[in-house]
Design an enzyme around this catalytic site. Structure first.
Site, PDB file in Angstrom:
ATOM      1  N   THR A  85       0.757  -1.309  -0.015  1.00 40.34           N
ATOM      2  CA  THR A  85       0.130  -0.036   0.049  1.00 40.34           C
ATOM      3  C   THR A  85       0.788   1.220   0.052  1.00 40.34           C
ATOM      4  O   THR A  85       1.207   1.918   0.859  1.00 40.34           O
ATOM      5  CB  THR A  85      -0.987   0.082   1.067  1.00 40.34           C
ATOM      6  OG1 THR A  85      -0.193  -0.154   2.493  1.00 40.34           O
ATOM      7  CG2 THR A  85      -1.907  -1.143   1.147  1.00 40.34           C
ATOM      8  N   PHE A 251      13.781   3.042  20.845  1.00 43.15           N
ATOM      9  CA  PHE A 251      13.293   4.097  19.887  1.00 43.15           C
ATOM     10  C   PHE A 251      13.673   5.440  20.209  1.00 43.15           C
ATOM     11  O   PHE A 251      13.037   6.484  19.958  1.00 43.15           O
ATOM     12  CB  PHE A 251      11.907   3.995  19.462  1.00 43.15           C
ATOM     13  CG  PHE A 251      11.656   2.844  18.158  1.00 43.15           C
ATOM     14  CD1 PHE A 251      11.970   1.535  18.549  1.00 43.15           C
ATOM     15  CD2 PHE A 251      11.326   3.192  17.106  1.00 43.15           C
ATOM     16  CE1 PHE A 251      11.974   0.764  17.406  1.00 43.15           C
ATOM     17  CE2 PHE A 251      11.361   2.276  15.946  1.00 43.15           C
ATOM     18  CZ  PHE A 251      11.629   1.054  16.081  1.00 43.15           C
ATOM     19  N   LEU A 252      14.888   5.543  21.066  1.00 39.28           N
ATOM     20  CA  LEU A 252      15.172   6.886  21.460  1.00 39.28           C
ATOM     21  C   LEU A 252      16.834   6.998  20.959  1.00 39.28           C
ATOM     22  O   LEU A 252      17.507   7.785  21.505  1.00 39.28           O
ATOM     23  CB  LEU A 252      15.217   7.106  22.918  1.00 39.28           C
ATOM     24  CG  LEU A 252      13.711   7.294  23.585  1.00 39.28           C
ATOM     25  CD1 LEU A 252      13.933   7.713  24.963  1.00 39.28           C
ATOM     26  CD2 LEU A 252      13.152   8.600  22.925  1.00 39.28           C
ATOM     27  N   CYS A 262       7.668   1.344   5.781  1.00 35.17           N
ATOM     28  CA  CYS A 262       6.461   1.821   6.656  1.00 35.17           C
ATOM     29  C   CYS A 262       6.257   2.992   7.261  1.00 35.17           C
ATOM     30  O   CYS A 262       5.432   3.706   7.134  1.00 35.17           O
ATOM     31  CB  CYS A 262       6.659   0.722   7.679  1.00 35.17           C
ATOM     32  SG  CYS A 262       6.216  -1.160   6.867  1.00 35.17           S
ATOM     33  N   LYS A 265       5.528   6.426   5.040  1.00 37.06           N
ATOM     34  CA  LYS A 265       4.526   6.313   4.440  1.00 37.06           C
ATOM     35  C   LYS A 265       3.269   6.188   5.158  1.00 37.06           C
ATOM     36  O   LYS A 265       1.966   6.802   4.986  1.00 37.06           O
ATOM     37  CB  LYS A 265       4.382   5.248   3.367  1.00 37.06           C
ATOM     38  CG  LYS A 265       4.285   3.980   3.561  1.00 37.06           C
ATOM     39  CD  LYS A 265       3.603   3.151   2.657  1.00 37.06           C
ATOM     40  CE  LYS A 265       3.799   1.832   2.791  1.00 37.06           C
ATOM     41  NZ  LYS A 265       2.585   1.178   3.992  1.00 37.06           N
ATOM     42  N   LYS A 325      18.150   0.516   7.379  1.00 35.86           N
ATOM     43  CA  LYS A 325      18.559   0.479   8.828  1.00 35.86           C
ATOM     44  C   LYS A 325      19.480  -1.238   8.489  1.00 35.86           C
ATOM     45  O   LYS A 325      19.598  -1.730   7.624  1.00 35.86           O
ATOM     46  CB  LYS A 325      17.235  -0.091   9.632  1.00 35.86           C
ATOM     47  CG  LYS A 325      16.738  -1.403   9.322  1.00 35.86           C
ATOM     48  CD  LYS A 325      15.561  -1.484  10.392  1.00 35.86           C
ATOM     49  CE  LYS A 325      14.920  -2.859  10.132  1.00 35.86           C
ATOM     50  NZ  LYS A 325      13.638  -3.144  11.381  1.00 35.86           N
TER      51      LYS A 325
END
Ligand code: UDX
Length: 436
Positions: A85, A251-252, A262, A265, A325
Site C-alpha cells: 500500500t 526507539f530513542l 513503513c 508512508k 537500517k
C-alpha cells in the site's frame, strides 16, 4: 490448515514461509513472475535473516509452494492479503490499487466459510469497504495487521509480541476469530496475547503503533536539535530519560532519522485519512514528526560540509551504509542513501559501501560510486560518514585501522553508534548528531 498468501513481498513471502514452518499447507501467490520463480526455487528474493532456511525447509517438506495462478487459492481456509500500500504519487494518501486488485482477483475462488484476512497496512475504513464483496461469496473478511520489523521478520512472524484480529460483529466474526486462533496456535500456546476487536480498531492499531514509534524517534531527534545549540549530549539525555520505565530506552536513538517502507508512508497516509474523516487536527503533529525527521538528513549533510571547511566540492566522501537500517537490504526511503545522494549533488565524490544493499542502491542511484569492500571504500577519504549502524562499522571497524587508510581523519557519526572517545583518541575529528 490450508492457507493462501496473496502478495509475496517483504510481508507476504515471510508470512507464507513462516506459516509453513509452523505446519500449515501454504500457497504463496503473486503477479510478479520473476519473484515467484525465485521463491519456487527456494531462494529468498531479498535479504532477511532466517528466511532462506524456512523457505528451503518449506519447499522441501512439500508444505510450501508459490504460483502466479490465483485459482490455486481455491480450497484454502484462510486467504491472507499482504500486498503493498505505497504512498500515492500525487498525495500523502495510501494507494489501495493492489489491495483492491488482489481481493477482486481472489473473489471467484472463495467458497462459503472461507476467511479473507487482510494484513496490509490500510487506511481505517478499508475493511468495511471491501467487506461487501467478500461477504457476497459467503466468506468473512477480517483484518489481521502485521507488526514485523525488517531484519527480524521471521522471528516477529513466528513469535510475535501480540496478535491482533479485527472481526465483524456476530457469529461469522466469532467463527473467524476461532479459525485464526487455530492458525496461530503455536504462538498462542506460548502465551502470545491474542486480541480480538472490531475491524476499524484493528486497522487503526497498526497505524497508531507506527505513528507512536515515529513520534518517539522524532522526539529524540528534536532533543538533538536543541542539544546541538545548547552544547548538550542527546545520547546521555536519552539514556537518562530512558531509565524511567514509563518512557523506556527503545526507539530513542537520535541520528539521521527513520526511513524504510513503513514509518514514513504510514504516518503520511494516517494524516491523509484523518483529514478525510474531518479530524486532520488530531494528528496534525505527525506533519511535524515528518518535518523533524527530514531535517536530520539536512543536518547530517550540513555537518559534512562544515567539517570539510564549507564545501564538499571535489572532496572524497565515504558513506558507510545505504540500507534504511542494519540487517536489511531495503533502501526504500532510506535516510542513508538520501544523504549520499545529496552529498553527490553538492559535488562530492561519493563512495558508498553496505554489506547488503549495494545492488538495490545501484539500481536506483547509479550515479554514486559503489564499493563492496569496506576498507577499499575508505581508501583516500577526506571525510567518512556512518549512516547505517551495521556491526561492520559499529563494532568491527577500529578507529586506528581506519585512520591508516583514509586521507583525512574526519568522521561524522550519523547514527551516534561509535565510541567518540576511541575515535578522538586515534586522532579523528569526530562529529555526532546532537552531541558536542
Ligand atoms: C517498522 C515497525 O517497527 C514495525 O513494527 C512495523 O511493522 C513496520 O515498520 P521497520 O520499518 O522494519 O519496522 O523498521 P524499524 O526497526 O521500526 O526502524 C525504522 C527506522 O527508524 C529505521 O530507519 C531506523 O534506523 C530508525 N530508527 C529506529 C531510529 O532512527 N532511531 C531509533 O531509535 C529506532
Amino acid at each position: 490448515m490450508r492457507l493462501s498468501v496473496i502478495g509475496c513481498g517483504y510481508l507476504g513471502a515471510v508470512h507464507a514461509a513462516a506459516m509453513a514452518s509452523i505446519g500449515h499447507d501454504v500457497v504463496g501467490i503473486d503477479v510478479d513472475e520473476r519473484k515467484i520463480a525465485t521463491l519456487s526455487e527456494g531462494k529468498a528474493p531479498f535479504f532477511e535473516p532466517g528466511l532462506q532456511e524456512i523457505l528451503t525447509d518449506g519447499i522441501e517438506s512439500g508444505r510450501l509452494r508459490f504460483t502466479t495462478d490465483m485459482s490455486e487459492a481455491r480450497g484454502a481456509k484462510v486467504h491472507f492479503v499482504g500486498v503493498g500500500t505505497p504512498q500515492q504519487k500525487d498525495s500523502y494518501a495510501a494507494d489501495l490499487t493492489y489491495v483492491n486488485a488482489a481481493v477482486d482477483a481472489l473473489l471467484p475462488y472463495l467458497t462459503e466459510g472461507d476467511i479473507v484476512a487482510g494484513k496490509s497496512t490500510v487506511p481505517v475504513g478499508t475493511a468495511a469497504e471491501l467487506s461487501q464483496r467478500v461477504t457476497a461469496t459467503g466468506s468473512t473478511l477480517v483484518w489481521n495487521p502485521e507488526f514485523l520489523r525488517e531484519g527480524w521478520a521471521v522471528q516477529d512472524t513466528i513469535d510475535p509480541d501480540r496478535l491482533v484480529v479485527g472481526v465483524p460483529e456476530g457469529e461469522s466474526g466469532e467463527a473467524a476469530a476461532a479459525i485464526l486462533r487455530e492458525v496461530y496456535h503455536p504462538a498462542i500456546a506460548k502465551g502470545t496475547p491474542f486480541l480480538v476487536m472490531d475491524r476499524p480498531t484493528a486497522e487503526l492499531v497498526k497505524v497508531a503503533a507506527n505513528a507512536f514509534l515515529a513520534t518517539k524517534i522524532s522526539f529524540i531527534n528534536a532533543m538533538a536539535e536543541i542539544a546541538e545549540v545548547a552544547g548538550a549530549d542527546v545520547t546521555r539525555l536519552a539514556e537518562a530519560i530512558g531509565h524511567d520505565e514509563r518512557i523506556g530506552r527503545q526507539f530513542l536513538k537520535a541520528g539521521i532519522g527513520f526511513g524504510g517502507g513503513c514509518l514514513p508512508k504510514d504516518i503520511r497516509a494516517f494524516s491523509a485519512r484523518a483529514e478525510e474523516l474531518g479530524r486532520g487536527e488530531s494528528v496534525a503533529f505527525l506533519r511535524e514528526i515528518d518535518a523533524i525527521n527530514l531535517r536530520r538528513r539536512d543536518r547530517a549533510v550540513e555537518i559534512v560540509v562544515e567539517a570539510l571547511g564549507g564545501s564538499v566540492f571535489k572532496k572524497n566522501v565515504t558513506v558507510l551504509g545505504a540500507a534504511f537500517k542494519p540487517h536489511s537490504d531495503d533502501i526504500r526511503d532510506s535516510p542513508a542513501l538520501d544523504v549520499a545522494v545529496r552529498l553527490h549533488g553538492l559535488g562530492a565524490w561519493v563512495t558508498v559501501t553496505d554489506p547488503a544493499a549495494i545492488e538495490n542502491a545501484r539500481r536506483v542511484h547509479p550515479q554514486l560510486n559503489y564499493v563492496e569492500d569496506r576498507d577499499e571504500a575508505l581508501r583516500g577519504a577526506d571525510a567518512v560518514i556512518v549512516v547505517t549502524e551495521w556491526d561492520e562499522y559499529r563494532h568491527n571497524l577500529s578507529a586506528e585501522h581506519a585512520a591508516s587508510i583514509v586521507n583525512s581523519r574526519v568522521i561524522i557519526d550519523g547514527r551516534n553508534c561509535l565510541d567518540a572517545k576511541e575515535w578522538r583518541a586515534a586522532g579523528w575529528e569526530y562529529h555526532g548528531m546532537g552531541r558536542p
